[in-house]
Design an enzyme around this catalytic site. Structure first.
Site, PDB file in Angstrom:
ATOM      1  N   LYS A  98      12.125  35.956   1.905  1.00  0.00           N
ATOM      2  CA  LYS A  98      13.056  36.692   0.419  1.00  0.00           C
ATOM      3  C   LYS A  98      14.132  35.330   0.268  1.00  0.00           C
ATOM      4  O   LYS A  98      14.085  35.082  -1.021  1.00  0.00           O
ATOM      5  CB  LYS A  98      13.863  37.684   0.794  1.00  0.00           C
ATOM      6  N   LYS A 101      17.129  35.074   1.142  1.00  0.00           N
ATOM      7  CA  LYS A 101      18.105  35.494   1.509  1.00  0.00           C
ATOM      8  C   LYS A 101      18.672  34.816   2.783  1.00  0.00           C
ATOM      9  O   LYS A 101      18.516  35.117   3.703  1.00  0.00           O
ATOM     10  CB  LYS A 101      17.849  36.726   0.740  1.00  0.00           C
TER      11      LYS A 101
HETATM   12  N1  C2G Z   1      21.047  47.726  -6.910  1.00  0.00           N
HETATM   13  C1  C2G Z   1      21.700  48.068  -8.020  1.00  0.00           C
HETATM   14  N2  C2G Z   1      22.556  47.639  -8.586  1.00  0.00           N
HETATM   15  C2  C2G Z   1      23.150  46.511  -8.242  1.00  0.00           C
HETATM   16  C3  C2G Z   1      22.454  45.627  -7.011  1.00  0.00           C
HETATM   17  C4  C2G Z   1      21.779  46.204  -6.697  1.00  0.00           C
HETATM   18  O1  C2G Z   1      20.954  48.931  -8.457  1.00  0.00           O
HETATM   19  N3  C2G Z   1      24.167  46.029  -8.805  1.00  0.00           N
HETATM   20  C5  C2G Z   1      20.244  47.953  -6.099  1.00  0.00           C
HETATM   21  C6  C2G Z   1      18.765  46.975  -5.692  1.00  0.00           C
HETATM   22  O2  C2G Z   1      18.152  47.323  -7.230  1.00  0.00           O
HETATM   23  C7  C2G Z   1      17.982  47.779  -4.755  1.00  0.00           C
HETATM   24  C8  C2G Z   1      19.116  47.718  -3.827  1.00  0.00           C
HETATM   25  O3  C2G Z   1      20.423  48.179  -4.887  1.00  0.00           O
HETATM   26  O4  C2G Z   1      17.227  48.426  -5.401  1.00  0.00           O
HETATM   27  C9  C2G Z   1      18.951  47.249  -2.584  1.00  0.00           C
HETATM   28  O5  C2G Z   1      19.262  45.569  -2.832  1.00  0.00           O
HETATM   29  P1  C2G Z   1      19.750  43.991  -2.724  1.00  0.00           P
HETATM   30  O6  C2G Z   1      19.735  44.418  -1.547  1.00  0.00           O
HETATM   31  O7  C2G Z   1      19.847  43.496  -3.718  1.00  0.00           O
HETATM   32  O8  C2G Z   1      17.745  44.381  -2.366  1.00  0.00           O
HETATM   33  P2  C2G Z   1      16.504  43.363  -2.301  1.00  0.00           P
HETATM   34  O9  C2G Z   1      16.783  42.041  -1.883  1.00  0.00           O
HETATM   35  O10 C2G Z   1      16.230  42.802  -3.661  1.00  0.00           O
HETATM   36  O11 C2G Z   1      16.046  44.251  -1.522  1.00  0.00           O
HETATM   37  O12 C2G Z   1      11.200  44.658  -0.665  1.00  0.00           O
HETATM   38  C10 C2G Z   1      12.877  45.423  -1.363  1.00  0.00           C
HETATM   39  C11 C2G Z   1      13.239  44.110  -0.713  1.00  0.00           C
HETATM   40  O13 C2G Z   1      13.671  44.361   0.095  1.00  0.00           O
HETATM   41  C12 C2G Z   1      14.380  44.611  -1.792  1.00  0.00           C
END
Ligand code: C2G
Length: 132
Positions: A44, A46
């Site tokens: 990803k 990350k």
């Molecule tokens: N999120 C949120 N508000 C934020 C930050 C994050 O609602 N201020 C939500 C994101 O939209 C996501 C969840 O928290 O639904 C987890 O965020 P991340 O850990 O950044 O996930 P991500 O890297 O987007 O991974 O297969 C899908 C991926 O694994 C998603």
């Protein structure tokens, strides 16, 4: 029992994550979180501060989370939904439309992201503080 699933890295856990997990759990009776492994984070693009094991342990301690499984790749979602008998798939709306292929298997809901917080914001803010 109405089962919900969501996916993410959940690094440097913050209130935006908690808002998402709470709303996801409130959509059913059971919430499974598929948490990205360190290897999948590499895919990803990350880099997590906390390891997979520690991010998993933190998530498992949250009252809204009932089960935590590893997210190893982009391809596992259909299998996860079917094998875990999932009724609702939930993601933040930064992913709006990206997982609509799951509509054949379960309800797909994109929830508004929490404005003003993100793991990258935390990292940037700390950099500012430390660099004066
Ligand atoms: N999120 C949120 N508000 C934020 C930050 C994050 O609602 N201020 C939500 C994101 O939209 C996501 C969840 O928290 O639904 C987890 O965020 P991340 O850990 O950044 O996930 P991500 O890297 O987007 O991974 O297969 C899908 C991926 O694994 C998603």
């Amino acid at each position: 029992m109405k089962k919900v699933i969501t996916y993410g890295t959940f690094d440097l856990l913050h209130w935006g994550h908690i808002n998402l997990l709470k709303r996801a759990r409130d959509l059913g009776d059971h919430l499974t979180v598929a948490i990205s492994t360190d290897e999948f984070n590499d895919i990803k693009g990350k880099k997590s501060y906390h390891s997979f094991e520690n991010r998993k342990m933190i998530l498992e301690s949250i009252r809204y989370v009932d089960k935590v499984i590893p997210e190893n790749d982009w391809e596992q979602k259909i299998k996860d939904v079917v094998e875990n008998d999932i009724d609702v798939f939930v993601m933040g709306d930064d992913w709006e439309g990206k997982f609509d292929f799951l509509k054949e298997y379960c309800e797909v809901i994109y929830l508004p992201r929490t404005v003003g917080i993100s793991t990258s914001k935390i990292k940037d803010d700390l950099l500012q503080v430390n660099n004066g």
